[in-house]
Scaffold this active site. Structure first.
Site, PDB file in Angstrom:
ATOM      1  N   GLU A 187     -24.037 -30.190  50.218  1.00  0.00           N
ATOM      2  CA  GLU A 187     -22.655 -29.840  50.526  1.00  0.00           C
ATOM      3  C   GLU A 187     -22.493 -29.689  52.026  1.00  0.00           C
ATOM      4  O   GLU A 187     -23.459 -29.764  52.785  1.00  0.00           O
ATOM      5  CB  GLU A 187     -22.242 -28.552  49.791  1.00  0.00           C
ATOM      6  CG  GLU A 187     -22.202 -28.715  48.284  1.00  0.00           C
ATOM      7  CD  GLU A 187     -21.712 -27.466  47.566  1.00  0.00           C
ATOM      8  OE1 GLU A 187     -21.370 -26.483  48.256  1.00  0.00           O
ATOM      9  OE2 GLU A 187     -21.675 -27.469  46.332  1.00  0.00           O
ATOM     10  N   HIS A 227     -10.679 -22.859  52.056  1.00  0.00           N
ATOM     11  CA  HIS A 227     -11.368 -24.055  51.557  1.00  0.00           C
ATOM     12  C   HIS A 227     -10.541 -25.273  51.933  1.00  0.00           C
ATOM     13  O   HIS A 227      -9.333 -25.323  51.691  1.00  0.00           O
ATOM     14  CB  HIS A 227     -11.552 -23.989  50.042  1.00  0.00           C
ATOM     15  CG  HIS A 227     -12.611 -24.921  49.555  1.00  0.00           C
ATOM     16  ND1 HIS A 227     -12.434 -26.291  49.546  1.00  0.00           N
ATOM     17  CD2 HIS A 227     -13.868 -24.705  49.090  1.00  0.00           C
ATOM     18  CE1 HIS A 227     -13.530 -26.869  49.088  1.00  0.00           C
ATOM     19  NE2 HIS A 227     -14.414 -25.929  48.804  1.00  0.00           N
ATOM     20  N   ARG A 253     -17.153 -25.754  56.669  1.00  0.00           N
ATOM     21  CA  ARG A 253     -15.799 -25.692  56.124  1.00  0.00           C
ATOM     22  C   ARG A 253     -14.725 -25.412  57.169  1.00  0.00           C
ATOM     23  O   ARG A 253     -13.622 -25.945  57.081  1.00  0.00           O
ATOM     24  CB  ARG A 253     -15.741 -24.617  55.026  1.00  0.00           C
ATOM     25  CG  ARG A 253     -16.426 -25.068  53.762  1.00  0.00           C
ATOM     26  CD  ARG A 253     -16.396 -23.994  52.708  1.00  0.00           C
ATOM     27  NE  ARG A 253     -17.012 -24.505  51.482  1.00  0.00           N
ATOM     28  CZ  ARG A 253     -17.258 -23.759  50.419  1.00  0.00           C
ATOM     29  NH1 ARG A 253     -16.943 -22.486  50.422  1.00  0.00           N
ATOM     30  NH2 ARG A 253     -17.819 -24.290  49.347  1.00  0.00           N
ATOM     31  N   HIS A 286      -9.778 -18.907  50.435  1.00  0.00           N
ATOM     32  CA  HIS A 286     -10.878 -19.103  49.491  1.00  0.00           C
ATOM     33  C   HIS A 286     -11.876 -17.951  49.468  1.00  0.00           C
ATOM     34  O   HIS A 286     -12.201 -17.435  48.409  1.00  0.00           O
ATOM     35  CB  HIS A 286     -11.607 -20.401  49.852  1.00  0.00           C
ATOM     36  CG  HIS A 286     -12.746 -20.746  48.952  1.00  0.00           C
ATOM     37  ND1 HIS A 286     -12.607 -20.885  47.579  1.00  0.00           N
ATOM     38  CD2 HIS A 286     -14.061 -20.978  49.217  1.00  0.00           C
ATOM     39  CE1 HIS A 286     -13.774 -21.193  47.042  1.00  0.00           C
ATOM     40  NE2 HIS A 286     -14.676 -21.246  48.006  1.00  0.00           N
TER      41      HIS A 286
END
Length: 841
Positions: free
Chosen positions: A132, A252, A301, A362
């Site tokens: 990720e 997010h 992110r 998020h």
């Protein structure tokens, strides 16, 4: 007339019922249930009570899609995971907490599997790992393709029910109960429903664990469920606990865009989709992440969210697209079945069209300040999971570290409660409650936060938000005490503190993006904003990060495999021992405060230098204005060489001298002795390595010094690998029995076996040992052992010679063909290298 103050206690009826417990855990996600289960294992007779706002299986954990990050691939290392986490945290991670996370994480995941969690596996049965954003390795375990949280929640709920741990569902926690000395003594709560326990009650307990999750509902659009209203942070603030880094709210980057004006919980498009190869495009199909970061679509992110927002501003659009059409329908249905189904429900087919996405609130990287054992600033009150600020996430959470944090620190909390066994007194009445917030203002609070304190922030937007939040405290009618008004009060409390911290931090860092201060400022803002709540309102304190060690020194130490926070803590202890209360009385008496000078750190003997950055950190800590290195760690130096020059107040230089030189001379002595051993066996294939024979608190530094001298490191701790020694063999009834016992309990750990006789070798090889330690073997027997191993196992088994080694015999031992010579003396008895501080003039 000023707005009413934020209440320090919620208005509520007096408790109509009371429950006694040893530990009360507030929250039923991965953090809360792991605390409960682990404590029940450690102390079966103790009463553990779990309180949850919804049903046991609800909460944020079940919504987690991507997975759990942990070092489970043999090619991956904890140091790489640590480095990725530190980079994502943009300078504000507590490296000690991160090291605990990455080293204890794999074991915590295995224990979760042992509790019944089923993760996706490859056809040959190995855990399937994905990647990720922000991760440079495949280290994310997942379940059901994209339903990891649901599987984790299922397994933990079943384990809790099997353990017969008592649970109170549909209960909103109100306030902390404290004894006369201010120690946590339980909570008040309101059970929403009818039954044996309904209405307001109290739980009396010797330890309270906050595991209430996040506060995403403070914004209009969020990935968080409806129950995430910041109840734990608000309770902690009212109780007087310190809340840290609350301005760092992670948005997010890829949340399914449901159209203009959509509010409430929004569907998440997991980062794992980009990990598998999907990419972001604008409305013209342009891939805009390729020029934004070296990792492109897999950047951390905050980088991705900012890039999306910038593109939206540039193009005048309210969303971007995530393109995974090249996956094909089969991959969407097998790897991401949950996401695929959600998209189809909203009329989007990811197999044939890109997914509209936009950032949404998020995850809270900040929260209730907690140490490495989950202890908050209030004795007996612990915090774990998203409600806590352990320092793991810094200014921006690395993807899939959240579930791991819940696992690792939950176990630490349970062990601390079990070991400490707090014994608070009886609860005492707290101060008077003040008015509640009208629940009708909740949508206004959320709208103002999304407009002015969201992904993009500036002075004007934050001031406008703060004014709106102050106005929201006013109400023309008396607000009844009920779930809706308590939640609205919690939301307003958290929103007010968050907005104040965001307005105070005049820089852009991680998930805090100030349009009017658009760069990171380590000179002014390498630190934390700590908030407590008083009768006058929030009180904010700036705390330098890690005593403000200069970033270049922290980066150098990290690159060397050292933890800057641990080095800071070591320097703290050394200076505390050296200075006591009075300080350096000689320097204070003989040197005028204004006197400044230059001093040289000089080698008095030939050797190998190690620890220059550590010594420099001491001088800087005590006020050196300038430092200049004249040598590098690992270099051979001659007597008379200047290693470093320092300039500053003479008092500071001389006060720092002893601590700096104690560390520098010791580490250089270790490096020098290691260098002699390395030189003694040069030309052979063997390598010199250390052992765990180290001084307390100095293991990491001493092992670093061994590397500076040209040696290599063996295990850092008893948990890195299994090492079966003679006493283990005796206790287990034989070497084969010991080997099998270890393999059965820890199937993934490497196993080393120490033998002291040649006739033990065959049995060890039969069991499949990966490394064999030859303890006190003669050179002749060492030679025989090498031939046996190479003939039977080739290069699959490593051999180490240890015990009875000397510099004189080292070469003959190395020439037998062993892989390592283990020399405990490198760290536990190396003579210090003579180094001095010479003050000029």
């Amino acid at each position: 007339m000023s707005a009413p103050a934020i209440p320090l206690r919620l208005t509520a009826p007096a408790p109509g019922w009371t429950v006694e417990a040893d530990v009360v855990v507030i929250g039923s996600g991965v953090a809360g249930l792991t605390v409960a289960l682990r404590h029940a294992e450690l102390e079966p007779s103790a009463k553990v009570l779990v309180v949850t706002k919804d049903v046991l299986s609800a909460g944020s954990t079940r919504w987690a899609q991507g997975g759990i990050a942990a070092v489970l691939d043999p090619r991956d290392t904890p140091d790489e995971h640590l480095n990725d986490t530190l980079i994502a945290g943009v300078g504000l991670c507590d490296a000690r907490a991160v090291r605990a996370l990455v080293t204890e994480g794999p074991g915590a995941v295995r224990r979760l599997i042992a509790r019944g969690a089923h993760f996706d596996r490859t056809p040959d049965g190995e855990l399937q790992l994905t990647r990720e954003g922000g991760h440079r390795r495949h280290r994310i375990v997942h379940a059901g393709g994209d339903a990891t949280g649901a599987e984790v929640q299922r397994a933990l709920v079943e384990a809790v029910r099997a353990a017969e741990i008592e649970v109170i569902e549909h209960a909103l926690v109100l306030d902390l109960l404290k004894d006369a000395k201010g120690r946590a003594r339980g909570v008040t709560l309101h059970v929403m429903g009818e039954g044996a326990r309904d209405g307001v009650g109290a739980v009396h307990a010797r330890a309270v664990v906050l595991a209430t999750g996040g506060m995403g509902q403070v914004y209009s659009a969020t990935t968080n469920p409806a129950v995430s209203t910041g109840d734990g942070v608000a309770l902690a603030l009212r109780a007087g606990a310190v809340v840290r880094d609350i301005e760092f709210v992670q948005f997010h980057p890829t949340v399914l865009w449901l159209g203009e004006g959509s509010t409430g919980q929004q569907p998440l498009i997991s980062e794992a989709v980009r990990g598998e190869g999907a990419y972001l495009v604008d409305h013209e199909g342009v891939r805009f992440m390729q020029d934004a970061h070296e990792l492109a679509d897999l950047a951390p992110r905050d980088i991705v969210a900012k890039a999306i927002m910038r593109r939206m501003q540039q193009t005048g659009r309210d969303h971007m697209y995530l393109d995974g059409r090249h996956f094909g329908r089969e991959k969407w249905e097998s790897r991401f079945p949950t996401i695929y189904a959600v998209c189809r429900e909203h009329g989007i087919d990811p197999a044939t069209e890109p997914i509209p996405v936009a950032p949404a609130a998020h995850y809270a990287s900040g929260g209730v300040m907690a140490d490495l054992r989950g202890r908050t600033s209030i004795e007996g009150l612990y915090a774990c999971g998203e409600v806590a600020c352990t320092g793991v996430h810094g200014a921006n959470r690395l993807a899939s570290n959240s579930l791991l944090e819940g696992l690792v620190f939950a176990e630490r909390i349970a062990e601390d409660i079990h070991a400490v066994r707090p014994a608070p007194g009886e609860p005492v009445a707290s101060g008077a409650a003040s008015g509640l917030v009208d629940p009708r203002v909740r949508p206004r609070i959320q709208a103002h936060m999304s407009t002015g304190a969201s992904v993009l922030r500036n002075r004007e937007s934050l001031l406008a938000t703060a004014r709106a939040l102050r106005d929201a405290r006013w109400t023309p009618v008396e607000v009844p005490a009920c779930t809706e008004s308590w939640e609205a009060t919690n939301l307003l409390t958290v929103a007010t503190v968050l907005t104040g911290a965001a307005a105070a931090r005049l820089e852009t860092r991680g998930s805090h993006w100030r349009e009017d201060y658009d760069t990171r400022d380590d000179n002014e803002w390498l630190g934390h904003l700590d908030v407590t709540l008083t009768e006058e309102g929030p009180r904010m304190t700036y705390t330098p990060h890690g005593d403000a060690m200069p970033p270049r020194l922290a980066q150098e130490l990290t690159a060397a495999g050292l933890d800057p926070a641990e080095v800071d803590a070591l320097i703290d202890r050394a200076l505390a021992e050296d200075l006591q209360e009075a300080g350096d009385v000689t320097s204070l008496a003989t040197i005028p405060a204004e006197q400044r000078s230059v001093a040289d750190v000089v080698a008095r003997k030939d050797g190998v230098v190690a620890g220059l950055a550590v010594a420099e950190a001491v001088f800087v800590r005590l006020g050196a204005a300038r430092t200049e290195r004249r040598a590098k760690d690992g270099e051979r130096v001659r007597a008379g060489d200047v290693l470093m020059t320092v300039e500053g107040p003479v008092r500071a230089l001389l006060t720092a001298e002893r601590t700096a030189l104690n560390l520098l001379t010791h580490l250089s002595g270790v490096a020098t002795l290691t260098g002699r051993w390395v030189e003694a066996i040069s030309g052979t294939a063997a390598r010199v390595r250390d052992s765990r024979k180290t001084l307390p608190g100095l293991r990491a530094l001493e092992k670093y010094a061994v590397r500076c001298g040209g040696g290599v490191n063996h295990r850092m701790s008893l948990s890195d690998a299994a090492l079966i020694k003679d006493n283990h063999v005796v206790a287990a009834g034989g070497v084969a029995e010991a080997f099998r016992a270890v393999r059965e309990r820890y199937p993934d750990l490497p196993i080393e076996v120490e033998i002291d006789r040649l006739d033990q070798l065959e049995a060890v090889l039969d069991e499949g040992a990966e490394e064999i330690l030859l303890d006190n073997f003669t050179i002749e027997d060492t030679d025989r052992a090498v031939h046996v191993v190479k003939n039977r196992a080739g290069n699959r088994v490593a051999l180490e010679a240890s015990g009875g080694l000397t510099l004189e015999s080292a070469r003959r031992v190395a020439e037998t063909g062993v892989d390592y010579l283990a020399v405990g003396a490198l760290t536990h008895s190396a003579p210090a290298l003579d180094i001095a501080l010479d003050l000029r003039g």
